[in-house]
Design a protein around this motif. Structure first.
Motif, PDB file in Angstrom:
ATOM      1  N   UNK A 121      -6.641  -2.413   0.346  1.00  0.00           N
ATOM      2  CA  UNK A 121      -6.625  -3.107  -0.935  1.00  0.00           C
ATOM      3  C   UNK A 121      -6.504  -2.104  -2.087  1.00  0.00           C
ATOM      4  N   UNK A 122      -6.549  -0.826  -1.768  1.00  0.00           N
ATOM      5  CA  UNK A 122      -6.547   0.214  -2.799  1.00  0.00           C
ATOM      6  C   UNK A 122      -5.337   0.143  -3.714  1.00  0.00           C
ATOM      7  N   UNK A 123      -4.154  -0.062  -3.139  1.00  0.00           N
ATOM      8  CA  UNK A 123      -2.954  -0.098  -3.976  1.00  0.00           C
ATOM      9  C   UNK A 123      -2.935  -1.327  -4.877  1.00  0.00           C
ATOM     10  N   UNK A 124      -3.472  -2.442  -4.402  1.00  0.00           N
ATOM     11  CA  UNK A 124      -3.559  -3.656  -5.223  1.00  0.00           C
ATOM     12  C   UNK A 124      -4.500  -3.423  -6.404  1.00  0.00           C
ATOM     13  N   UNK A 125      -5.620  -2.774  -6.147  1.00  0.00           N
ATOM     14  CA  UNK A 125      -6.599  -2.480  -7.196  1.00  0.00           C
ATOM     15  C   UNK A 125      -5.993  -1.524  -8.223  1.00  0.00           C
TER      16      UNK A 125
ATOM     17  N   UNK B  26       2.814  -0.387  -4.463  1.00  0.00           N
ATOM     18  CA  UNK B  26       2.074  -1.636  -4.356  1.00  0.00           C
ATOM     19  C   UNK B  26       2.762  -2.517  -3.329  1.00  0.00           C
ATOM     20  N   UNK B  27       2.092  -2.730  -2.226  1.00  0.00           N
ATOM     21  CA  UNK B  27       2.635  -3.617  -1.210  1.00  0.00           C
ATOM     22  C   UNK B  27       1.501  -4.473  -0.664  1.00  0.00           C
ATOM     23  N   UNK B  28       1.854  -5.606  -0.144  1.00  0.00           N
ATOM     24  CA  UNK B  28       0.854  -6.520   0.383  1.00  0.00           C
ATOM     25  C   UNK B  28       0.791  -6.417   1.900  1.00  0.00           C
ATOM     26  N   UNK B  29      -0.339  -6.853   2.430  1.00  0.00           N
ATOM     27  CA  UNK B  29      -0.559  -6.910   3.879  1.00  0.00           C
ATOM     28  C   UNK B  29      -0.338  -5.559   4.548  1.00  0.00           C
ATOM     29  N   UNK B  30      -0.849  -4.501   3.914  1.00  0.00           N
ATOM     30  CA  UNK B  30      -0.697  -3.176   4.489  1.00  0.00           C
ATOM     31  C   UNK B  30      -2.012  -2.614   5.014  1.00  0.00           C
ATOM     32  N   UNK B  31      -3.033  -3.449   5.085  1.00  0.00           N
ATOM     33  CA  UNK B  31      -4.306  -3.026   5.659  1.00  0.00           C
ATOM     34  C   UNK B  31      -5.227  -2.305   4.690  1.00  0.00           C
TER      35      UNK B  31
END
Length: 88
Positions: free
Chosen positions: A28-32, A21-26
């Motif tokens: 949204x799949x990992x956030x979901x 889970x990381x942010x600003x990686x292009x």
């Protein structure tokens, strides 16, 4: 053989772990995925229902940037900080 095992051990100790889970990686799949893994474990959170609503909005967004920001807010709503849930 010993040199090879030493090299492998050294690589295991120095390569940073990735939580997935990381942010600003292009994407949204990992956030979901992260939210999906947490949401049912946090049904006692005061903002549980709002987090679920925000998740729906994030999925429908047309922008990866917007989706990531909405998902981070949905995660914040169910994330404990110092043992306490946020209430607003």
């Amino acid at each position: 053989m010993g040199i090879l095992l030493s090299f492998i051990l050294l690589m295991c100790l120095t390569v940073p772990a990735q939580s997935g889970h990381s942010q600003n990686n292009g994407t949204c799949d990992d956030d979901i995925t992260h939210w999906s893994n947490m949401i049912e474990k946090r049904s006692d959170a005061p903002l549980y229902a709002k987090s679920k609503e925000l998740h729906k909005v994030a999925i429908q967004s047309n922008s990866v940037w917007q989706c990531e920001n909405l998902m981070e807010e949905a995660l914040r709503m169910i994330r404990k900080t110092d043992g306490e849930y946020p209430t607003e």
